[in-house]
Motif scaffolding. Structure first.
Motif, short mmCIF file in Angstrom:
data_model
loop_
_atom_site.label_atom_id
_atom_site.label_comp_id
_atom_site.label_asym_id
_atom_site.label_seq_id
_atom_site.Cartn_x
_atom_site.Cartn_y
_atom_site.Cartn_z
N LEU A 14 0.84 -1.19 0.00
CA LEU A 14 0.00 0.00 0.00
C LEU A 14 0.88 1.26 0.00
CD1 LEU A 14 -3.12 0.45 2.21
CD2 LEU A 14 -1.43 2.24 2.12
N ASN A 20 -5.81 -2.10 -4.48
CA ASN A 20 -6.21 -3.38 -3.89
C ASN A 20 -6.03 -4.52 -4.90
OD1 ASN A 20 -6.85 -2.12 -1.50
ND2 ASN A 20 -9.03 -1.98 -1.96
N GLU A 31 -8.87 -9.52 -4.77
CA GLU A 31 -8.96 -8.07 -4.54
C GLU A 31 -9.79 -7.80 -3.28
OE1 GLU A 31 -10.50 -4.04 -6.84
OE2 GLU A 31 -10.59 -5.96 -7.86
N ALA A 34 -7.73 -8.41 -0.20
CA ALA A 34 -6.79 -7.29 -0.04
C ALA A 34 -7.52 -6.10 0.57
CB ALA A 34 -6.18 -6.91 -1.38
N LYS A 35 -8.73 -5.83 0.09
CA LYS A 35 -9.52 -4.71 0.61
C LYS A 35 -9.83 -4.91 2.09
CE LYS A 35 -13.76 -2.12 -0.16
NZ LYS A 35 -14.93 -1.93 -1.00
N VAL A 38 -6.84 -4.05 4.07
CA VAL A 38 -6.65 -2.59 4.12
C VAL A 38 -7.60 -1.97 5.15
CG1 VAL A 38 -6.86 -0.44 2.82
CG2 VAL A 38 -5.71 -2.41 1.79
N ARG A 50 -6.49 5.07 3.39
CA ARG A 50 -5.26 4.35 3.04
C ARG A 50 -4.06 5.28 2.92
NH1 ARG A 50 -6.61 0.65 -1.04
NH2 ARG A 50 -4.47 0.41 -1.68
#
Length: 64
Positions: A14, A20, A31, A34-35, A38, A50
């Motif tokens: 990041l 993402n 994805e 990944a989100k 985050v 972010r």
């Protein structure tokens, strides 16, 4: 709250400015996963987005 090993990996990507989708591709996760990482990172670092997470990671020395 401490970040998990995977969250640290996501945070480092990041900080590099990856989306993402790019983070997911790089770490062989979806994805959406990944989100979720985050979102968790943002909560644990107590920031609102972010970009602030990346700035805080750099300031704390978590990522280079």
């Amino acid at each position: 709250e401490q970040l998990s090993v995977r969250e640290l990996e996501v945070l480092r990507l990041l900080v590099e400015g990856m989306t993402n989708r790019e983070i997911g591709s790089s770490l062989y996760i979806t994805e959406d996963t990944a989100k979720k990482h985050v979102v968790s990172i943002i909560a644990k670092l107590q920031v609102s987005d972010r970009t602030q997470a990346a700035v805080k990671a750099l300031r704390l020395g978590i990522a280079k």
